[in-house]
Structure formats: structure tokens, C-alpha cells
Enzyme design. Sequence first.
Site, short mmCIF file in Angstrom:
data_model
loop_
_atom_site.label_atom_id
_atom_site.label_comp_id
_atom_site.label_asym_id
_atom_site.label_seq_id
_atom_site.Cartn_x
_atom_site.Cartn_y
_atom_site.Cartn_z
CG HIS A 117 -3.32 51.58 16.26
ND1 HIS A 117 -2.52 52.69 16.16
CD2 HIS A 117 -3.36 51.03 15.03
CE1 HIS A 117 -2.09 52.81 14.92
NE2 HIS A 117 -2.57 51.80 14.22
CB THR A 127 -3.64 55.66 4.62
OG1 THR A 127 -2.80 55.80 5.77
CG2 THR A 127 -2.86 55.04 3.48
CB SER A 154 -8.24 56.74 11.93
OG SER A 154 -6.93 56.79 12.42
N GLY A 155 -6.80 53.82 11.77
CA GLY A 155 -6.32 52.64 12.49
C GLY A 155 -6.61 52.65 13.98
CG ASP A 212 8.00 54.31 12.20
OD1 ASP A 212 9.02 53.61 12.42
OD2 ASP A 212 7.99 55.54 12.34
CG HIS A 231 2.06 52.94 11.39
ND1 HIS A 231 2.89 51.99 11.89
CD2 HIS A 231 0.81 52.55 11.73
CE1 HIS A 231 2.18 51.06 12.52
NE2 HIS A 231 0.91 51.38 12.42
CG ASP A 281 -5.04 49.02 12.19
OD1 ASP A 281 -4.91 49.45 11.04
OD2 ASP A 281 -4.36 49.41 13.15
N GLY A 283 -8.57 55.37 7.22
CA GLY A 283 -8.66 56.81 7.44
C GLY A 283 -7.90 57.74 6.53
CG ASP A 328 -6.40 47.73 17.55
OD1 ASP A 328 -6.86 46.82 18.27
OD2 ASP A 328 -6.68 48.93 17.70
NE ARG A 332 -4.37 36.54 16.40
CZ ARG A 332 -5.51 35.91 16.15
NH1 ARG A 332 -5.52 34.71 15.62
NH2 ARG A 332 -6.66 36.46 16.45
CE LYS A 367 -1.55 58.63 7.86
NZ LYS A 367 -1.76 57.23 7.97
#
Length: 162
Positions: free
Chosen positions: A103, A53, A70-71, A96, A24, A76, A51, A106, A112, A28
Amino acid sequence: MREIESEYITVKMGKQKQIALIAHDSKKREMVDWVYENRDILKNHFLCGTGTTARLLAMKTGLPVREYKSGPLGGDQQIGSRIVEGAIDFMVFFWDPLEAQPHDPDVKALLRVSVLYDIPVANNIATANFLLTSKYMSEEYTRKITQYQRTSEEMLNKFLED
């Protein structure tokens, strides 16, 4: 390689691991520093990330990092689908816990899926260091994935018999 056992499917991880790296925004810098400090180990594995990261890691460490979206834009979910396909062996996800993310559903789905597919996950530096220094980083390892499909089919058959 998959082999079916009674309640499990076994999946062998090779010596070279497929590692997903996600962070997050507020984490980063922590991720870049951790990867930089461990680049001599990580250079022997296949890295991917979401993304910004992934771009930051590639620029700041010189390591090749496959970039997904990107997430919040589906990254994700892309990582999650790669876990389901068997193309990711473990994940380092510095998230975080004090900052709500747009998101969040996600992120929850990604976590999970990693549990469903028996993927080791590090959410902080300490756990990431334990994973990286594990003897399994340079050896093959066989994961055991519960056959939930089989369990649900057995439940359906039992229901239909009643």
C-alpha cells in the site's frame, strides 16, 4: 476553530491533542515500546491508529486507542481523511524505509496530506520524542494551512482573463 487569513487558513489545536499512531509490521514492537514508555504523557491525549497497531497498543499499554482499518485495507486513507477534517493534530508513523509495502501509494498520499494540512509527523523515535517533549504538547498551537484552493482559483481566473 478556523480563521481565514490572506493566503492561509489557521487551525487551532487544543491542549489535548488528537494523535494518530501507525507502524509497519517491522516497526510495531518499536511503536509499542515507545508508547509504553510515554504512556503518562499520552494518556492525556486522544489516540487512534490503524488495525493491528491500535489493537497492540491498547492491549500492551492499557491506553484507549481508537482503531481504524489496517493500512493496506484503507486505514491509511481513513487517517488521511481525519487529517483533512481537522480531527487529527499530529501523527507518529514508524514506517520501514527498507521494506516495500503493498500500500505504498496510500502511505505516500497520507504523508502528502499531512504536509498539505501542516500536521507534525514523526517517522522515528527521535522525532517522536522531540514532538512529545515540545512545549506545544500541553499548550494550544495554531497551524497555518496554505489555501491551495484559493491559489488554484486565482490561477484559473488569470487563465480565463488571457
